[in-house]
Design a protein around this motif. Structure first.
Motif, PDB file in Angstrom:
ATOM      1  N   LEU A 299      -5.382   3.437   4.800  1.00  0.00           N
ATOM      2  CA  LEU A 299      -6.273   3.048   6.288  1.00  0.00           C
ATOM      3  C   LEU A 299      -7.231   2.490   6.182  1.00  0.00           C
ATOM      4  N   SER A 300      -7.820   1.504   5.279  1.00  0.00           N
ATOM      5  CA  SER A 300      -9.441   1.309   5.642  1.00  0.00           C
ATOM      6  C   SER A 300      -9.024  -0.109   5.347  1.00  0.00           C
ATOM      7  N   ALA A 301      -9.985  -1.205   5.214  1.00  0.00           N
ATOM      8  CA  ALA A 301     -10.223  -2.506   4.863  1.00  0.00           C
ATOM      9  C   ALA A 301      -9.952  -2.574   3.688  1.00  0.00           C
ATOM     10  N   ASP A 302     -10.647  -2.229   2.589  1.00  0.00           N
ATOM     11  CA  ASP A 302     -10.568  -1.804   1.430  1.00  0.00           C
ATOM     12  C   ASP A 302      -9.506  -0.417   0.759  1.00  0.00           C
ATOM     13  N   PRO A 303      -8.621  -0.686   0.349  1.00  0.00           N
ATOM     14  CA  PRO A 303      -7.541   0.389   0.151  1.00  0.00           C
ATOM     15  C   PRO A 303      -8.057   1.089  -1.119  1.00  0.00           C
ATOM     16  N   SER A 304      -9.609   1.017  -1.944  1.00  0.00           N
ATOM     17  CA  SER A 304      -9.387   1.629  -3.534  1.00  0.00           C
ATOM     18  C   SER A 304      -9.675   2.569  -3.154  1.00  0.00           C
TER      19      SER A 304
ATOM     20  N   ILE B  64      -8.589  22.331  -5.349  1.00  0.00           N
ATOM     21  CA  ILE B  64      -9.128  20.977  -4.790  1.00  0.00           C
ATOM     22  C   ILE B  64      -8.819  19.939  -4.907  1.00  0.00           C
ATOM     23  N   LEU B  65      -8.143  19.189  -4.037  1.00  0.00           N
ATOM     24  CA  LEU B  65      -7.534  17.211  -4.426  1.00  0.00           C
ATOM     25  C   LEU B  65      -7.893  16.470  -4.134  1.00  0.00           C
ATOM     26  N   VAL B  66      -9.163  16.683  -5.123  1.00  0.00           N
ATOM     27  CA  VAL B  66      -9.677  14.994  -4.846  1.00  0.00           C
ATOM     28  C   VAL B  66      -9.769  14.737  -7.013  1.00  0.00           C
ATOM     29  N   PRO B  67      -9.866  13.656  -7.124  1.00  0.00           N
ATOM     30  CA  PRO B  67      -8.779  12.887  -6.028  1.00  0.00           C
ATOM     31  C   PRO B  67      -7.584  13.433  -5.443  1.00  0.00           C
ATOM     32  N   ASP B  68      -6.672  13.442  -4.279  1.00  0.00           N
ATOM     33  CA  ASP B  68      -5.612  13.683  -3.995  1.00  0.00           C
ATOM     34  C   ASP B  68      -4.598  12.708  -4.286  1.00  0.00           C
ATOM     35  N   THR B  69      -3.777  13.329  -6.396  1.00  0.00           N
ATOM     36  CA  THR B  69      -2.793  12.338  -6.900  1.00  0.00           C
ATOM     37  C   THR B  69      -1.600  12.392  -5.780  1.00  0.00           C
ATOM     38  N   ALA B  70      -1.534  12.991  -4.070  1.00  0.00           N
ATOM     39  CA  ALA B  70      -0.028  12.053  -3.896  1.00  0.00           C
ATOM     40  C   ALA B  70      -0.921  10.529  -3.271  1.00  0.00           C
ATOM     41  N   TYR B  71      -1.799  10.401  -3.049  1.00  0.00           N
ATOM     42  CA  TYR B  71      -2.530   9.029  -2.858  1.00  0.00           C
ATOM     43  C   TYR B  71      -2.855   7.763  -3.303  1.00  0.00           C
ATOM     44  N   ARG B  72      -2.414   6.973  -3.461  1.00  0.00           N
ATOM     45  CA  ARG B  72      -2.589   6.156  -4.743  1.00  0.00           C
ATOM     46  C   ARG B  72      -4.517   5.452  -4.388  1.00  0.00           C
TER      47      ARG B  72
ATOM     48  N   PHE C 252      -4.941  -6.251  10.920  1.00  0.00           N
ATOM     49  CA  PHE C 252      -3.507  -6.222   9.773  1.00  0.00           C
ATOM     50  C   PHE C 252      -1.898  -5.521  10.378  1.00  0.00           C
ATOM     51  N   VAL C 253      -1.524  -5.639   9.079  1.00  0.00           N
ATOM     52  CA  VAL C 253       0.126  -5.225   9.668  1.00  0.00           C
ATOM     53  C   VAL C 253       0.617  -4.272   8.520  1.00  0.00           C
ATOM     54  N   LEU C 254       1.195  -3.749   8.528  1.00  0.00           N
ATOM     55  CA  LEU C 254       1.414  -2.615   8.129  1.00  0.00           C
ATOM     56  C   LEU C 254       3.444  -1.810   7.960  1.00  0.00           C
ATOM     57  N   VAL C 255       4.080  -2.708   7.701  1.00  0.00           N
ATOM     58  CA  VAL C 255       5.192  -2.567   8.077  1.00  0.00           C
ATOM     59  C   VAL C 255       5.585  -2.037   6.790  1.00  0.00           C
ATOM     60  N   SER C 256       6.749  -0.635   6.964  1.00  0.00           N
ATOM     61  CA  SER C 256       7.301   0.191   6.382  1.00  0.00           C
ATOM     62  C   SER C 256       7.730  -0.201   5.892  1.00  0.00           C
ATOM     63  N   GLN C 257       8.465   0.506   4.622  1.00  0.00           N
ATOM     64  CA  GLN C 257       9.187  -0.407   3.743  1.00  0.00           C
ATOM     65  C   GLN C 257       9.970   1.192   2.996  1.00  0.00           C
ATOM     66  N   GLU C 258      10.232   1.731   1.520  1.00  0.00           N
ATOM     67  CA  GLU C 258      10.906   2.571   1.381  1.00  0.00           C
ATOM     68  C   GLU C 258      10.448   3.872   1.344  1.00  0.00           C
ATOM     69  N   GLY C 259      10.637   5.118   1.434  1.00  0.00           N
ATOM     70  CA  GLY C 259      10.190   6.657   1.687  1.00  0.00           C
ATOM     71  C   GLY C 259      10.302   7.094   2.205  1.00  0.00           C
ATOM     72  N   HIS C 260      10.476   5.680   3.645  1.00  0.00           N
ATOM     73  CA  HIS C 260      10.204   6.544   5.480  1.00  0.00           C
ATOM     74  C   HIS C 260      12.019   6.312   6.017  1.00  0.00           C
TER      75      HIS C 260
ATOM     76  N   ARG D 226       0.658  -1.769  -0.035  1.00  0.00           N
ATOM     77  CA  ARG D 226      -0.282   0.056   0.186  1.00  0.00           C
ATOM     78  C   ARG D 226       1.029   1.026  -0.032  1.00  0.00           C
ATOM     79  N   GLU D 227       0.603   2.616  -0.644  1.00  0.00           N
ATOM     80  CA  GLU D 227       1.274   3.270  -0.960  1.00  0.00           C
ATOM     81  C   GLU D 227       0.522   4.530  -0.354  1.00  0.00           C
ATOM     82  N   SER D 228       1.023   4.883   1.478  1.00  0.00           N
ATOM     83  CA  SER D 228       0.476   5.677   2.557  1.00  0.00           C
ATOM     84  C   SER D 228       0.461   7.252   1.846  1.00  0.00           C
ATOM     85  N   TYR D 229       1.376   7.222   0.612  1.00  0.00           N
ATOM     86  CA  TYR D 229       1.781   9.014   0.166  1.00  0.00           C
ATOM     87  C   TYR D 229       2.406   8.788  -0.801  1.00  0.00           C
ATOM     88  N   ALA D 230       2.924   9.766  -1.784  1.00  0.00           N
ATOM     89  CA  ALA D 230       2.892   9.862  -3.208  1.00  0.00           C
ATOM     90  C   ALA D 230       5.539   9.350  -2.352  1.00  0.00           C
ATOM     91  N   GLY D 231       4.635   8.074  -3.120  1.00  0.00           N
ATOM     92  CA  GLY D 231       6.443   7.408  -2.623  1.00  0.00           C
ATOM     93  C   GLY D 231       6.401   6.961  -1.665  1.00  0.00           C
TER      94      GLY D 231
END
Length: 364
Positions: free
Chosen positions: A307-312, A295-303, A88-96, A70-75
């Motif tokens: 932070l939800s069960a369905d990351p649509s 207006i940032l909808v949809p926000d291009t910085a978020y894929r 659910f366990v989310l472990v940080s990868q690249e970008g952090h 899951r991409e939390s924020y761009a990159g």
């Protein structure tokens, strides 16, 4: 080990509670989210966060292979898997900057784990920011690249405009004039019953060194800012700006914050270098078109809704239609000014609503 302590804050209708053993973590969180006043009776949703620093616990969580990403924020990426108990366990990868993990079963109760205590305050505040964003996006709020403030007379104002228009300057100066700052860079426009509200996204206030000096924050003051090990983990600001928490803005510049306010007026700011500030009414259609640019909808910085069960992905929906409803309910004005020229008292009088006024100049 000491007993966990707790800090809590109410962000419009969302209550966030954080527990941690290290009081420095809670000091950092409280500094970032300090508000002049809160309304806990409004809170309809509660999120609980347990903040833990444990190298062994983090190693255990990162040992499992990810089943999705899951991409939390761009990159900024997280690997995600499910524990034996279904969490659910989310472990940080690249970008952090440093490794950490987020664990939840219901997306309302969270455990945040880092290897070291000095990293914990920063990751908790960043996660709280994202939880606030998710909550209000889920309620249909529109993210605006803009600022918001409350005038000394209680009027709630949303400030929109291009980069350099003076949105941050205006919101900060209005607070110094006896009002309150709600947002300096990002805010959420929310249809709240029969009215519209603006909710600030919890972010540090980023100021150029010139702007900081104009507020009386001396260059050496940054060395005494409240930081919970942040200098060791934060990337340098690419524009050389200073990041100040709500508490630091209160202590160093006399700026008080509120989480939200009713929207009474929309101001479309433009920095023209004008010798005096001018404003005039804006038609609904013109206001919609101007706001839509920011207006940032949809926000291009978020894929997606990470932070939800369905990351649509966040649905775009009828943005202009919702802005039309806002513009129909709230009057808009176009304001031209020179941000560096006008101080708090003049700005507050200039932006105060005037019934029937077609054009107003510098009230001083």
């Amino acid at each position: 080990m000491g007993l966990p302590r707790e800090t809590r804050t109410t962000w419009h209708d969302l209550e966030l509670r954080v527990r941690a053993e290290d009081p420095g973590v809670l000091d950092y969180v409280s500094s970032q989210h300090r508000l002049a006043r809160e309304d806990p009776d409004r809170a309809a949703t509660r999120i609980d966060i347990e903040a833990v620093s444990s190298p062994s616990r983090l190693a255990e969580l990162t040992a499992r292979p990810a089943t999705e990403r899951r991409e939390s924020y761009a990159g900024w990426w997280y690997g995600c898997h499910r524990n034996e108990d279904g969490a659910f366990v989310l472990v940080s990868q690249e970008g952090h900057e440093f490794p950490h993990a987020l664990i939840t079963t219901d997306f309302l109760t969270w455990e945040i784990v880092t290897a070291h205590e000095h990293e914990l305050g920063l990751v908790v505040t960043r996660t709280m920011r994202e939880l606030v964003r998710e909550h209000f996006v889920d309620r249909g709020a529109l993210m605006l690249h803009g600022a918001a403030a409350v005038l000394p007379d209680g009027t709630g104002v949303v400030l929109a405009g291009p980069s350099g228009a003076g949105k941050t300057s205006a919101s900060v100066q209005l607070a110094r004039a006896g009002g309150h700052c709600v947002a300096t860079d990002r805010c959420l426009l929310l249809a709240d019953g029969p009215e519209w509200a603006v909710v600030g996204l919890p972010l540090s206030t980023r100021l150029t060194r010139e702007a900081a000096a104009g507020l009386g924050i001396e260059p050496g003051e940054k060395d005494r800012l409240i930081r919970h090990g942040e200098a060791a983990v934060r990337r340098p600001d690419p524009k050389g700006k200073i990041s100040l928490s709500n508490e630091e803005m209160r202590r160093l510049a006399g700026v008080e914050f509120l989480a939200s306010t009713r929207i009474d007026t929309l101001v479309l700011l433009e920095n023209t270098g004008a010798p005096r500030p001018l404003s005039g009414p804006v038609a609904e259609g013109e206001a919609v078109a101007a706001l839509a640019e920011h207006i940032l909808v949809p926000d291009t910085a978020y894929r997606g809704r990470w932070l939800s069960a369905d990351p649509s992905p966040e649905p775009a929906g009828d943005v202009k239609g919702r802005l039309g409803e806002l513009a129909a309910a709230v009057p808009a004005r176009h304001g031209t000014w020179t941000p560096a020229t006008y101080k708090s008292d003049v700005l507050a009088a200039w932006l105060a609503p005037r019934a029937g006024a077609e054009k107003t100049g510098d009230p001083s």
